[in-house]
Design a protein around this motif. Sequence first.
Motif, PDB file in Angstrom:
ATOM      1  N   THR A 197      30.275 -13.638  30.662  1.00 34.82           N
ATOM      2  CA  THR A 197      29.342 -13.263  29.606  1.00 34.82           C
ATOM      3  C   THR A 197      29.920 -12.048  28.900  1.00 34.82           C
ATOM      4  OG1 THR A 197      27.504 -13.980  30.981  1.00 34.82           O
ATOM      5  CG2 THR A 197      26.965 -12.639  29.089  1.00 34.82           C
ATOM      6  N   VAL A 198      30.115 -12.166  27.591  1.00 38.43           N
ATOM      7  CA  VAL A 198      30.625 -11.027  26.829  1.00 38.43           C
ATOM      8  C   VAL A 198      29.495 -10.508  25.957  1.00 38.43           C
ATOM      9  CG1 VAL A 198      32.356 -10.221  25.235  1.00 38.43           C
ATOM     10  CG2 VAL A 198      32.889 -12.104  26.748  1.00 38.43           C
ATOM     11  N   VAL A 199      29.228  -9.215  26.055  1.00 42.64           N
ATOM     12  CA  VAL A 199      28.171  -8.616  25.255  1.00 42.64           C
ATOM     13  C   VAL A 199      28.819  -7.845  24.107  1.00 42.64           C
ATOM     14  CG1 VAL A 199      26.155  -7.134  25.286  1.00 42.64           C
ATOM     15  CG2 VAL A 199      26.823  -8.358  27.354  1.00 42.64           C
ATOM     16  N   ASP A 200      28.581  -8.318  22.902  1.00 39.36           N
ATOM     17  CA  ASP A 200      29.166  -7.652  21.736  1.00 39.36           C
ATOM     18  C   ASP A 200      28.166  -6.650  21.163  1.00 39.36           C
ATOM     19  OD1 ASP A 200      30.640  -8.840  18.587  1.00 39.36           O
ATOM     20  OD2 ASP A 200      30.939  -7.024  19.756  1.00 39.36           O
ATOM     21  N   THR A 201      28.647  -5.604  20.544  1.00 38.11           N
ATOM     22  CA  THR A 201      27.753  -4.567  20.010  1.00 38.11           C
ATOM     23  C   THR A 201      28.101  -4.256  18.558  1.00 38.11           C
ATOM     24  OG1 THR A 201      29.247  -2.906  20.895  1.00 38.11           O
ATOM     25  CG2 THR A 201      27.335  -3.466  22.219  1.00 38.11           C
ATOM     26  N   PRO A 202      27.879  -5.213  17.653  1.00 39.37           N
ATOM     27  CA  PRO A 202      28.221  -4.930  16.252  1.00 39.37           C
ATOM     28  C   PRO A 202      27.314  -3.860  15.665  1.00 39.37           C
ATOM     29  CG  PRO A 202      27.034  -7.007  16.440  1.00 39.37           C
ATOM     30  CD  PRO A 202      27.279  -6.536  17.836  1.00 39.37           C
ATOM     31  N   GLY A 203      27.857  -3.030  14.827  1.00 38.84           N
ATOM     32  CA  GLY A 203      27.076  -1.985  14.189  1.00 38.84           C
ATOM     33  C   GLY A 203      27.260  -0.623  14.813  1.00 38.84           C
ATOM     34  N   PHE A 204      27.958  -0.550  15.942  1.00 38.37           N
ATOM     35  CA  PHE A 204      28.175   0.743  16.586  1.00 38.37           C
ATOM     36  C   PHE A 204      29.040   1.617  15.693  1.00 38.37           C
ATOM     37  CE2 PHE A 204      28.641   3.744  19.905  1.00 38.37           C
ATOM     38  CZ  PHE A 204      29.938   4.216  19.814  1.00 38.37           C
ATOM     39  N   GLY A 205      28.615   2.870  15.475  1.00 39.12           N
ATOM     40  CA  GLY A 205      29.456   3.807  14.749  1.00 39.12           C
ATOM     41  C   GLY A 205      29.579   3.561  13.258  1.00 39.12           C
ATOM     42  N   ASP A 206      28.818   2.602  12.721  1.00 46.72           N
ATOM     43  CA  ASP A 206      28.967   2.291  11.301  1.00 46.72           C
ATOM     44  C   ASP A 206      28.027   3.062  10.412  1.00 46.72           C
ATOM     45  OD1 ASP A 206      29.689  -1.241  11.747  1.00 46.72           O
ATOM     46  OD2 ASP A 206      30.959   0.535  11.746  1.00 46.72           O
ATOM     47  N   MET A 207      27.041   3.702  11.021  1.00 53.21           N
ATOM     48  CA  MET A 207      26.068   4.376  10.188  1.00 53.21           C
ATOM     49  C   MET A 207      26.510   5.797   9.899  1.00 53.21           C
ATOM     50  SD  MET A 207      22.690   2.989  12.010  1.00 53.21           S
ATOM     51  CE  MET A 207      23.306   3.282  13.642  1.00 53.21           C
ATOM     52  N   ILE A 208      25.773   6.446   9.003  1.00 51.47           N
ATOM     53  CA  ILE A 208      26.110   7.820   8.691  1.00 51.47           C
ATOM     54  C   ILE A 208      25.736   8.707   9.886  1.00 51.47           C
ATOM     55  CG2 ILE A 208      25.681   9.716   7.102  1.00 51.47           C
ATOM     56  CD1 ILE A 208      25.293   7.735   4.905  1.00 51.47           C
ATOM     57  N   ASP A 209      24.569   8.386  10.487  1.00 53.62           N
ATOM     58  CA  ASP A 209      24.151   9.118  11.679  1.00 53.62           C
ATOM     59  C   ASP A 209      24.096   8.139  12.846  1.00 53.62           C
ATOM     60  OD1 ASP A 209      21.271  11.211  12.511  1.00 53.62           O
ATOM     61  OD2 ASP A 209      23.037  10.619  13.644  1.00 53.62           O
ATOM     62  N   ASN A 210      24.937   8.356  13.836  1.00 56.07           N
ATOM     63  CA  ASN A 210      25.075   7.368  14.910  1.00 56.07           C
ATOM     64  C   ASN A 210      24.458   7.789  16.230  1.00 56.07           C
ATOM     65  OD1 ASN A 210      26.727   5.346  13.529  1.00 56.07           O
ATOM     66  ND2 ASN A 210      28.194   7.010  13.382  1.00 56.07           N
ATOM     67  N   GLU A 211      23.584   8.804  16.201  1.00 57.29           N
ATOM     68  CA  GLU A 211      23.038   9.308  17.454  1.00 57.29           C
ATOM     69  C   GLU A 211      22.277   8.231  18.209  1.00 57.29           C
ATOM     70  OE1 GLU A 211      24.168  13.404  17.550  1.00 57.29           O
ATOM     71  OE2 GLU A 211      23.107  12.209  19.023  1.00 57.29           O
ATOM     72  N   TYR A 212      21.638   7.339  17.454  1.00 59.53           N
ATOM     73  CA  TYR A 212      20.756   6.345  18.053  1.00 59.53           C
ATOM     74  C   TYR A 212      21.506   5.284  18.856  1.00 59.53           C
ATOM     75  CZ  TYR A 212      16.806   3.095  18.102  1.00 59.53           C
ATOM     76  OH  TYR A 212      15.803   2.256  18.470  1.00 59.53           O
TER      77      TYR A 212
END
Lengths: 381, 295
Positions: free
Chosen positions: B78-93
């Motif tokens: 099972t591979v869990v992908d995490t698209p969207g990481f680090g793409d925002m202006i504020d990535n704290e969330y």
Amino acid sequence: MAPAQTGAGIGIANLPNQRHKIVAKRGGNFTLMVCGESGLGKTTFINTLFTTTIKTPKSYKRRFNKSAEKTVEIEIIRAELEEKQFNIKLSVVDTPGFGDYTNNRDSWLPIIDFIDDQHESYMRQEHQPRRQDLSDMRVHCCLYFIRPTGHTLKPLDIEVMKRLGTRVNLIPVIAKADTMTPTDLHKFKKRILEVIAAQNIQCYTFPLESDDEASTKRNMSIMAAMPFSIIGSTDDVMTNDGRTVKGRQYSWGVAEVENEDHCDFKKLRQLLIRTHMLDLISSTEETHYEVYRHAQMETRKIGEPKVKTVTNPKWKEEEESLRKRFTEQVRLEENRFRSWEQQLIAERDRLNKDLEAEHSHIKALEAELEAMTAGLSSKRK
Amino acid sequence: MAHRIGRRKNVKKGFQFTLMVVGASGLGRTTFINTLCDADVVPKRESDEPDMAHVEEGIKIKPYTVELDEDGVKISLTVVDTPGFGDMIDNEYCFQEILGYLERQYDDILSEESRIKRNPRFRDNRVHALLYFITPTGHSLREIDIELMKRLSPRINVIPVIGKADTFTPFELAEFKKRVMEDIEHHNIPIYNFPFDPEEDDEETVEENSELRSLLPFAMIGCEEEIMVNGRKVRGRQYPWGIVEVDNTQHCDFAKLRFALLSSHLQDLKEITHDYLYENYRTEKLSRSAENLSD
């Protein structure tokens, strides 16, 4: 009144040469800004462009002593270049820290303020009684380095480029282009241009039509290559066929800086230095400076200092973000409690079901036992 | 080969392994997953609308399951992908989202363990390893890299890899790897570094593990297309100045990492997740609820 032709020529045509002599003696002044996340090859590019070490590469020894402040700095490097007795005072403005942190909100403010401050400073100097030695640090050109993701522009890129495009000649550049295959690069360029058009980002353009056809063709090929893909290198390496070039030596081949099939470095250098440096300078002075001046003069009288309104929106924004965070926290906590409650209920139900299953099992055993004892007692009778 | 003892028994039944892949977009994460499984597991990202490009989408967590066959051993990966990481202006969330997902899997196991009658077909969704894709800046670790690895390593085995490693010349790659490991040591980040005991383990294990440890962080190049090189069909990327081969160990560390993840160290990663990381979480959580009760 139609211009009258002078007879054998009285020397009016010599005016451009006189101009040339004056300019050659005075020298030039060019300010270039490089903007982008760290690690995109900005320093290397500058050194490659001017074929000399303008900026020394980063030193890694002091990286553990970095202060905890997450700021974007403005670094100015000055150099004087000379070629065939023509001098040019070059200033390179770097923006270390931009885009490097987890939270990059408002990280473009120091950059925008710097550009505006240069216009402001020039404006004030013009109003002084003595206008002889003006120190002019207005940014003539800003190269924005785009990370070669292969997808599209990031929200941060769009926010910054929008603000830069209206203040300075913005030229988008695809950094470290030797990461992408030609097909990927072509698709990436197309997508970037689509986003730039859709988001109304103003990039630098110049008049394509020129007197001779060769220049027009050259101008068109330069414009068609935007955003420029670049590879930077100050090292000399040997290619497979024995040439020594500036390039990067990989295990699988040599990527050459000046090879037009590998990257658009030559076109960009042509644009920045050989053909359009003057246009960059004059469009900064004429267009961008005038826009700034016009906007300022509408609201201010001559001589009045600029009202710093920057801090107020920041406070309001901070307040807004604090409020948002507070409501977000409350919402998260409520959700957490709700899901905890649900978990407890689900567990209770599960345990109850198990208990019931056990109960019915026990009942079944009891019934069996009864049946057996009933059977035994009936046998005994 | 101590870690292969349990293998013979399980060979017929096959193994289950869950891997999470985290990294900023454009680092070859999706391509890596597809190259690892040798199939189009994760669909290609649809081209976004240009006029929506300024909209910040949050991070999404997407698991995909494939059945692989490694030398006759069946692995349900099972591979869990995490698209969207680090793409925002504020990535704290982003950090909280990933951490929340990992801890939810632990919570499920914890509640399942407490049942009177446990479900024999209960699916264990705990993530056994996290591959973190580092941006190939050429300098050192960025703030977001350090923060992520620090926050997630108490809950999962973190293995740092360098995405798009064909950005580097061999010299640059060696220097970058050195600096990244220096940063990891300086910030005390407990990554999975192929642990071995020089006294207890046999020579082969020691050699294998120290070799893998010296390759950290692994240089990754991903490619799904096949091209012809000298009459052979290889997976690679074709540049005007040469061809990079994914399976060539001189060009990148993909083959070695794949072998470590799916063959030699699969069991070790699962054991550490269960015996150490899960136990720590369990202790922390139960002592926290005990504190809450006593208040």
